[in-house]
Design an enzyme around this catalytic site. Sequence first.
Site, PDB file in Angstrom:
ATOM      1  N   SER A  72       1.116  -0.947   0.106  1.00 36.34           N
ATOM      2  CA  SER A  72       0.278   0.174  -0.438  1.00 36.34           C
ATOM      3  C   SER A  72       0.705   1.265  -0.091  1.00 36.34           C
ATOM      4  CB  SER A  72      -1.082   0.415   1.297  1.00 36.34           C
ATOM      5  OG  SER A  72      -1.676   1.394   1.744  1.00 36.34           O
ATOM      6  N   TYR A 126      -1.984  -0.112   9.907  1.00 37.51           N
ATOM      7  CA  TYR A 126      -3.117  -0.646   9.164  1.00 37.51           C
ATOM      8  C   TYR A 126      -1.389  -1.324   8.168  1.00 37.51           C
ATOM      9  CZ  TYR A 126      -4.197  -1.028   3.481  1.00 37.51           C
ATOM     10  OH  TYR A 126      -4.448  -1.994   2.775  1.00 37.51           O
TER      11      TYR A 126
END
Length: 335
Positions: free
Chosen positions: A136, A161
């Site tokens: 990501s 995350y």
Amino acid sequence: MIKKVLVTGSAGFIGFHLTSELLKFGFQVVGIDNLNDYYDVKLKLDRLEVLNEFVSKHKIEEAYRFFELDISNEVTLGKLFKDHSFDIVVNLAAQAGVRYSLKNPQAYINSNLVGFSNILECCRNFKIEHLLFASSSSVYGMNIKQPFSTDDNTDYPISLYAATKKSNELLAHSYSHLFSIPCTGLRFFTVYGPYGRPDMAYYSFTKSINDGVSIDVFNSGDMLRDFTYIDDIIDGIIKLIDHKPACVSNNITNAKAPFQVLNIGNNNPVTLRRFINAIENSVGKKAVENLLPMQPGDVPVTYANIDPLASLCDFRPSTSIEDGIEKFVEWYLQK
């Protein structure tokens, strides 16, 4: 020779589109997903139904199988690998979302760390040709250098995350070095499009603007995002399947590994204002804005340097934010 691909998270947004396109290209695909309730499960089931209809229409039932399975369960995952001779694995299964990680951190540990380590063990034990996995753009944290390059330091994530995605890259490099598993990490930059996730801003903004409900605009709208349309993302992933990384050392250490991490974005960040205007124009209504400060875990800018990916497989994203949002809104209004 027809390759067999495992797509984890195949009922998810990117996984659904990837599975559909792989089938169009003639691959055999096994899809798995745990169908968790992070967002409305009906949307995931709708995606699976679209895939089933495509398979039935083109009479390619032998080319596609789906199993409800959680990658954090090492026993059932290992049996799946044993029962199917996969050539390629694309791991998209993960607990997504920056903000949700503040509320339910354990979900990220189970899926993104335990689950991913299980994937790596299976790739090791069953001699997978190429593992591609989702990372990501969030790993760049508060990076002040633009555009973001895979040569940049990413040791300071600002959300759980992001930390789990950075951990995926580190684990994959270790396995790649130790067991010669070709691994490609993909740092996705704000992917959007039809059948997208309801928790994403473009989806929630479209719903609220269409319903006449106010939208929360964080940092008073002073943000840039490298929005990447789903078709461009899928084009990049499929091109990379046959581009296994060479076993080389990087420019920091002498540890050789068939490993690479690549940005996959639009390379053209747009302002939040232009993004909102695109939705307003497509919906045909003006937004009612509630201006708020920056949220914890959010970053002001995302901007992908995609030169390495472009050089490797001629990746050229071509969808403008206006065209992409129009396609999404058209789907949203007809669903």
